[in-house]
Design a protein around this motif. Structure first.
Motif, mmCIF file in Angstrom:
data_model
loop_
_atom_site.group_PDB
_atom_site.id
_atom_site.type_symbol
_atom_site.label_atom_id
_atom_site.label_comp_id
_atom_site.label_asym_id
_atom_site.label_seq_id
_atom_site.Cartn_x
_atom_site.Cartn_y
_atom_site.Cartn_z
ATOM 1 N N VAL A 18 0.841 -1.197 0.000
ATOM 2 C CA VAL A 18 0.000 0.000 0.000
ATOM 3 C C VAL A 18 0.872 1.241 0.000
ATOM 4 O O VAL A 18 0.616 2.212 -0.744
ATOM 5 C CB VAL A 18 -0.948 -0.021 1.213
ATOM 6 N N GLN A 19 1.912 1.215 0.849
ATOM 7 C CA GLN A 19 2.811 2.372 0.902
ATOM 8 C C GLN A 19 3.516 2.578 -0.452
ATOM 9 O O GLN A 19 3.666 3.718 -0.935
ATOM 10 C CB GLN A 19 3.860 2.178 2.021
ATOM 11 N N GLU A 20 3.926 1.444 -1.062
ATOM 12 C CA GLU A 20 4.604 1.536 -2.363
ATOM 13 C C GLU A 20 3.640 2.046 -3.429
ATOM 14 O O GLU A 20 4.029 2.862 -4.307
ATOM 15 C CB GLU A 20 5.134 0.157 -2.767
ATOM 16 N N LEU A 21 2.357 1.612 -3.348
ATOM 17 C CA LEU A 21 1.369 2.071 -4.311
ATOM 18 C C LEU A 21 1.157 3.569 -4.205
ATOM 19 O O LEU A 21 1.034 4.268 -5.213
ATOM 20 C CB LEU A 21 0.034 1.326 -4.086
ATOM 21 N N LEU A 22 1.163 4.058 -2.953
ATOM 22 C CA LEU A 22 0.986 5.494 -2.744
ATOM 23 C C LEU A 22 2.155 6.287 -3.323
ATOM 24 O O LEU A 22 1.989 7.402 -3.829
ATOM 25 C CB LEU A 22 0.818 5.791 -1.243
ATOM 26 N N HIS A 23 3.363 5.684 -3.249
ATOM 27 C CA HIS A 23 4.539 6.376 -3.824
ATOM 28 C C HIS A 23 4.483 6.386 -5.355
ATOM 29 O O HIS A 23 4.951 7.341 -6.002
ATOM 30 C CB HIS A 23 5.828 5.686 -3.382
ATOM 31 N N GLN A 24 3.881 5.325 -5.948
ATOM 32 C CA GLN A 24 3.853 5.200 -7.406
ATOM 33 C C GLN A 24 2.750 6.035 -8.055
ATOM 34 O O GLN A 24 2.874 6.428 -9.212
ATOM 35 C CB GLN A 24 3.645 3.719 -7.792
ATOM 36 N N PRO A 56 0.547 9.114 -9.199
ATOM 37 C CA PRO A 56 0.866 10.528 -9.458
ATOM 38 C C PRO A 56 0.316 11.403 -8.330
ATOM 39 O O PRO A 56 -0.697 11.074 -7.688
ATOM 40 C CB PRO A 56 0.152 10.818 -10.785
ATOM 41 N N ALA A 57 0.987 12.484 -8.093
ATOM 42 C CA ALA A 57 0.605 13.383 -6.998
ATOM 43 C C ALA A 57 -0.793 13.904 -7.200
ATOM 44 O O ALA A 57 -1.566 14.051 -6.233
ATOM 45 C CB ALA A 57 1.603 14.539 -6.893
ATOM 46 N N GLU A 58 -1.161 14.183 -8.508
ATOM 47 C CA GLU A 58 -2.490 14.748 -8.729
ATOM 48 C C GLU A 58 -3.582 13.710 -8.414
ATOM 49 O O GLU A 58 -4.692 14.063 -8.014
ATOM 50 C CB GLU A 58 -2.637 15.253 -10.178
ATOM 51 N N SER A 59 -3.229 12.399 -8.582
ATOM 52 C CA SER A 59 -4.220 11.356 -8.251
ATOM 53 C C SER A 59 -4.467 11.283 -6.742
ATOM 54 O O SER A 59 -5.594 11.067 -6.265
ATOM 55 C CB SER A 59 -3.744 9.991 -8.766
ATOM 56 N N LEU A 60 -3.367 11.478 -5.997
ATOM 57 C CA LEU A 60 -3.497 11.393 -4.521
ATOM 58 C C LEU A 60 -4.312 12.537 -3.957
ATOM 59 O O LEU A 60 -4.830 12.458 -2.837
ATOM 60 C CB LEU A 60 -2.109 11.384 -3.864
ATOM 61 N N GLN A 61 -4.428 13.609 -4.773
ATOM 62 C CA GLN A 61 -5.179 14.761 -4.297
ATOM 63 C C GLN A 61 -6.689 14.580 -4.489
ATOM 64 O O GLN A 61 -7.481 15.335 -3.929
ATOM 65 C CB GLN A 61 -4.720 16.023 -5.057
ATOM 66 N N ILE A 85 -9.711 9.010 -3.990
ATOM 67 C CA ILE A 85 -8.493 8.243 -3.777
ATOM 68 C C ILE A 85 -8.046 8.353 -2.332
ATOM 69 O O ILE A 85 -7.648 7.368 -1.703
ATOM 70 C CB ILE A 85 -7.381 8.723 -4.738
ATOM 71 N N GLN A 86 -8.111 9.518 -1.729
ATOM 72 C CA GLN A 86 -7.687 9.719 -0.333
ATOM 73 C C GLN A 86 -8.558 8.895 0.629
ATOM 74 O O GLN A 86 -8.066 8.285 1.590
ATOM 75 C CB GLN A 86 -7.761 11.207 0.032
ATOM 76 N N GLN A 87 -9.837 8.910 0.341
ATOM 77 C CA GLN A 87 -10.754 8.157 1.229
ATOM 78 C C GLN A 87 -10.463 6.666 1.163
ATOM 79 O O GLN A 87 -10.433 5.972 2.183
ATOM 80 C CB GLN A 87 -12.208 8.434 0.838
ATOM 81 N N ILE A 88 -10.226 6.177 -0.076
ATOM 82 C CA ILE A 88 -9.952 4.750 -0.242
ATOM 83 C C ILE A 88 -8.644 4.354 0.439
ATOM 84 O O ILE A 88 -8.554 3.322 1.117
ATOM 85 C CB ILE A 88 -9.915 4.385 -1.737
ATOM 86 N N THR A 89 -7.614 5.209 0.263
ATOM 87 C CA THR A 89 -6.317 4.891 0.879
ATOM 88 C C THR A 89 -6.431 4.894 2.401
ATOM 89 O O THR A 89 -5.820 4.066 3.078
ATOM 90 C CB THR A 89 -5.250 5.881 0.418
#
Length: 542
Positions: free
Chosen positions: A343-349, A351-356, A360-364
């Motif tokens: 999960v941590q590696e997926l978050l690093h992979q 794109p920053a705009e996706s994490l915003q 996506i934030q709720q799911i993570t």
């Protein structure tokens, strides 16, 4: 009329003197009275029986010499004797009186008073040439001894009759043929039949018909053999019930050795018989109960054997379960750590705009929360396994104060951060045979919870003290924290149960405390009130 007394007195100086002397020496009891009832002469025998002296009697009115005894009001001797004497004077004929109770006075020198006497008097006139009464010869026979003996016999008979009739035992007599000649009042009262009905063979009708032939045969055998009679039979009681009586009789003989019949008694033994019957019933019931108990014991042996096998199987099952939990928790650690890493590696992979993006934030966050809860659940399962494995840890003599001091050192940082006040009074607590590690776990969990679940509006105060109660050590942990409702108290010791989310915890601490206490035969109780605080009481065997 010439004075007879003067003529008799003067006779002592004439040729009549020998005749008077002969009169006085007569063995019978004589008194010579003048027509006016004055004593003229008296025999020596009369003087002896009346305790008198001749000189004091001669010339004295007879009733002045012998008055009635004032202490014997039933005796009317003076009245009766006077009537008899007057009758002799008027008829000129003798008069024989019936028995008279006429006591004689005792002289002062003899103690005074009266002495009991009973007499048979005979009053005989001495007539002159013209038929006139010159003297009365008053002759008496002293029958005091016979009367007193008869009275004593009558009193004894009355006494014996009274004793017989008031006796709680029925009494009976027979003649030489075996016919009843007497039963006392007790037998009459028992049967409710008149005395006369029982005489002869009538008593047989009071015996229960089923017992009658046996009782009569036994009596006949005893009569023929002149031997003792013993038997128990039932009689029809006055209230219509049948009561048991034990009859006993022995032969009686006259002074010449001749057989006079039987004398005997009957005792009411109904209560004794009932007790015997109850005892027999109880004996049979006990025998039956013993048989049932033996059967139950056999069943219990079989059940214990089955239980032993079941316990053995359960221990194997528990061991297998512990091994499964331990293995599962151990084997699941690596995958959950891998998932957490992925999960941590997926978050690093990403794109920053996706994490915003909000989705996506709720799911993570949900993934990370699930992973964290899964990891903690594995840790909790490991703790339960450790508790199960530590159940048989060897007990040692543990001092409560030493364990409390060590726990407070471990909790020193938590106490300071909370600003808690911890009051300890366990110096006098007796030592207990317990696992030191487990006692430490109990105290650690209770004290740490007391501090964690403190009320934010006041300084936390925790008190530790102990007492002895009915052979148990009672350890108290008391706080002034948040408190709990009754419903919360009922769910308090459930596994993974937590009531407050603002405090970090596993929800397994109190479950483990209760399991530890239960495993050693103790118990734990809680008293709590919302807004005031909670008290835990741990009961351990000394």
């Amino acid at each position: 009329m010439n004075n007879p007394y003067s003529s008799i007195s003067s006779a002592t100086h004439s040729s009549a003197a020998p005749a008077l002397k002969i009169f006085e020496s007569l063995p019978a009891l004589y008194l010579i009275l003048s027509p006016d009832l004055v004593i003229q002469a008296v025999s020596d025998a009369y003087l002896r029986e009346t305790l008198t002296v001749r000189e004091e009697l001669l010339g004295k009115y007879v009733f002045d010499a012998f008055p009635d005894n004032p202490e014997a009001p039933e005796a009317n001797a003076v009245t009766n004797l006077k009537a008899s004497l007057l009758r002799v004077l008027s008829t000129g004929k003798p008069h024989e009186m019936p028995l008279q109770h006429y006591d004689v006075p005792r002289a002062a020198a003899q103690g005074g008073g009266f002495e009991t006497r009973y007499w048979l008097p005979l009053n005989t006139p001495v007539l002159g040439d013209k038929g006139e009464v010159l003297y009365i010869i008053h002759q008496v026979t002293n029958v005091t001894e016979q009367v007193l003996r008869k009275q004593e016999g009558e009193q004894n008979e009355v006494l014996l009759q009274g004793l017989a009739d008031t006796s709680p035992v029925a009494l009976w007599l027979t003649d030489t043929t075996g016919a009843i000649t007497y039963v006392n009042q007790t037998w009459v009262d028992w049967t409710g039949r008149p005395f006369e009905v029982h005489l002869g063979k009538g008593w047989e009708m009071s015996v229960a018909e089923e017992d009658r032939e046996r009782a009569l045969l036994k009596l006949k055998v005893a009569f023929d053999a002149r031997s003792a009679y013993h038997i128990a039979f039932r009689i029809c009681h006055v209230n219509g019930t049948f009561r048991w009586c034990a009859a006993e009789g022995v032969p009686r003989f006259l002074s010449d050795g001749s057989f006079a019949g039987f004398v005997g008694s009957c005792n009411d033994i109904t209560q004794h018989k009932q007790s015997e019957e109850q005892l027999q019933l109880l004996t049979r019931a006990l025998a039956s109960a013993n048989e049932q108990l033996a059967s139950m014991n056999q069943e219990l042996v079989v059940a214990n054997q089955d239980l032993g096998r079941a316990n053995k199987q359960l221990r194997h099952t528990n061991a297998d379960l512990d091994n499964f939990i331990y293995t599962a928790s151990h084997d699941l650690k690596a995958p959950i750590y891998n998932i957490e890493g992925l999960v941590q590696e997926l978050l690093h992979q990403l794109p920053a705009e996706s994490l915003q993006q909000e989705g996506i934030q709720q799911i993570t966050r949900m993934i990370q929360g699930s992973v964290e809860r899964f990891r903690k659940t594995i840790e909790h399962l490991t703790e339960v396994t450790k508790l199960q494995k530590g159940h048989n840890e060897e007990a040692t003599l543990v001092h409560v104060q030493t364990v409390v001091e060590e726990v407070l050192l471990d909790l020193e940082k938590l106490v300071k951060e909370a600003g808690a006040q911890v009051e300890v009074a366990v110096a006098e607590c007796p030592a207990v045979s317990f696992s030191e590690k487990n006692l430490r776990s109990i105290i650690y969990n209770l004290v740490s919870n007391a501090i964690k679940y403190r009320a934010p509006e006041r300084r936390p105060v925790v008190r530790l003290f102990c007492q002895e109660e009915a052979g148990l050590l009672v350890l108290h942990v008391q706080d002034n924290g948040l408190g709990m409702s009754q419903k919360q108290q009922e769910q308090l010791f459930s596994m993974f149960k937590r009531f407050h989310d603002h405090v970090e915890g596993s929800g397994i601490g109190l479950y483990m405390v209760k399991r530890i206490v239960d495993n050693v035969g103790g118990h734990i109780a809680v008293e709590s009130e919302i807004g005031k605080g909670t008290t835990f009481k741990v009961y351990l065997k000394l």
